[in-house]
Design a protein around this motif. Structure first.
Motif, short mmCIF file in Angstrom:
data_model
loop_
_atom_site.label_atom_id
_atom_site.label_comp_id
_atom_site.label_asym_id
_atom_site.label_seq_id
_atom_site.Cartn_x
_atom_site.Cartn_y
_atom_site.Cartn_z
N ARG A 33 -5.21 12.20 -50.97
CA ARG A 33 -5.50 13.00 -50.26
C ARG A 33 -6.61 14.10 -50.59
O ARG A 33 -6.60 15.30 -50.81
N ALA A 40 -8.68 12.19 -38.12
CA ALA A 40 -9.27 10.83 -39.54
C ALA A 40 -8.93 11.45 -40.84
O ALA A 40 -8.52 13.19 -40.55
N VAL A 42 -9.69 11.93 -45.37
CA VAL A 42 -9.81 11.65 -46.15
C VAL A 42 -9.06 11.79 -47.92
O VAL A 42 -8.42 12.19 -47.88
N LYS A 57 -12.58 7.49 -46.11
CA LYS A 57 -12.63 8.10 -44.67
C LYS A 57 -12.01 7.18 -44.19
O LYS A 57 -12.56 6.43 -43.91
N GLN A 59 -10.23 6.13 -40.13
CA GLN A 59 -9.79 5.89 -38.70
C GLN A 59 -8.93 6.39 -38.72
O GLN A 59 -8.07 5.26 -38.81
N PHE A 120 -11.73 2.51 -42.39
CA PHE A 120 -12.92 2.86 -43.67
C PHE A 120 -14.31 3.69 -43.55
O PHE A 120 -14.84 2.29 -44.06
N SER A 183 -22.67 16.34 -43.75
CA SER A 183 -21.81 15.34 -42.96
C SER A 183 -21.36 15.28 -41.76
O SER A 183 -21.41 16.42 -40.95
N ASP A 184 -19.77 14.34 -41.96
CA ASP A 184 -19.29 14.14 -40.30
C ASP A 184 -19.82 13.79 -39.09
O ASP A 184 -19.82 14.93 -38.49
#
Length: 294
Positions: A33, A40, A42, A57, A59, A120, A183-184
């Motif tokens: 990890r 979520a 990652v 990633k 969910q 994912f 990101s995100d």
């Protein structure tokens, strides 16, 4: 094949196979990890044939709104092609067995539930996020951060053509090779193609990096959140990367640690009233470019 445990929270987790298949037909081996959030987790992963390293990633919050948000994020990522936006590689689903930890008679017991499909997305692997990168002992040189600021501001223009990001913070700016990448996109609000998936009473935005209007909306005010809010958040990140501090309150020239010609731009982007800031990310980016490339 081995199994990997994805921790949803302290009391529940999902167990999945460590081999997942993306919609690109390639198999990825799931490793350790990297990070975890409220919705979520990652993990690192490696493409089975090449050994190339990526991030995956998963969910793990599966309520309908969260699923829809994740799918929206995937579709946004699929449509971008910019070194300053985290690059999409593949997507898919994997069966996961949910395990819950419950207290019975003073002891912790585990209870296995049914299998659920966990969505994912495979992304380019980052070395670290800007929150960590900016804390390194050496100061980031201006030649580096100015180029990154310009690239990120142009990337935000591309994002804002499709959506409002609403969650720009140092942890969501990733260092990927020589580029800093946004990101995100889980909290994005699309301009077209669907409603805002946030609840009326839901806090939207990064807690310490919200624009004033985002804070006010969380207090129940009817403030509108537009591109100028994303500009405020990105400018806050720029200030942090340059000065190592959050631009709290009224910023002054003596607080700014970067090139003097950039301070008026930062000052305007960080004004309390959204009406007085740059009204679009394109306007902000153009101002930065004019100051940096003189």
């Amino acid at each position: 094949m081995s199994q990997v445990e994805l921790f949803r929270n302290q009391s529940s987790s999902y167990t999945i196979s460590d081999h997942v298949t993306g919609d690109d037909g390639r198999i990825y081996i799931v490793g350790e990890r990297i990070a975890a959030g409220g919705n979520a987790v990652v993990h690192e992963c490696n493409e089975k044939l090449s050994g190339d390293s990526y991030a995956v990633k998963f969910q793990v919050e599966l309520r309908q709104r969260r699923r829809e948000r994740f799918q929206r994020e995937v579709e946004l990522l699929r449509g971008f092609d910019d070194p300053h936006i985290i690059r999409f590689v593949a997507t898919g689903t994997v069966p996961g067995i949910r395990t819950e930890r419950v207290r019975r008679n003073g002891r912790i017991a585990t209870r296995r539930g049914n299998s659920e499909e966990l969505p994912f997305v495979i992304l380019m692997r980052a070395s670290e996020d800007l929150a960590k990168h900016a804390k390194t002992p050496h100061q980031i040189p201006p030649a580096t951060y100015l180029a990154q600021f310009l690239g990120l501001s142009k990337a935000l223009v591309k994002v804002n053509e499709k959506a409002l990001h609403r969650d720009i913070k140092p942890e969501n700016i990733l260092v990927v090779g020589s580029a800093w990448a946004i990101s995100d996109f889980g909290l994005c609000d699309l301009h077209e193609g669907g409603p805002d998936l946030s609840r009326v009473d839901e806090k939207i935005g990064p807690a310490q990096w919200m624009s004033p209007e985002a804070f006010n909306k969380n207090l129940g005010c009817a403030d509108a959140i537009g591109q100028t809010s994303d500009v405020f958040q990105l400018a806050s990140v720029f200030w942090y990367a340059t000065c190592g501090r959050h631009p709290t309150g009224i910023v002054r020239g003596t607080d700014w640690c970067g090139p003097a010609e950039l301070f008026p731009i930062m000052e305007r982007a960080l004004l309390h009233s959204s009406q007085d800031r740059f009204q679009t990310s394109a306007e902000f980016s153009a101002a930065l470019e004019a100051a940096i490339i003189r």
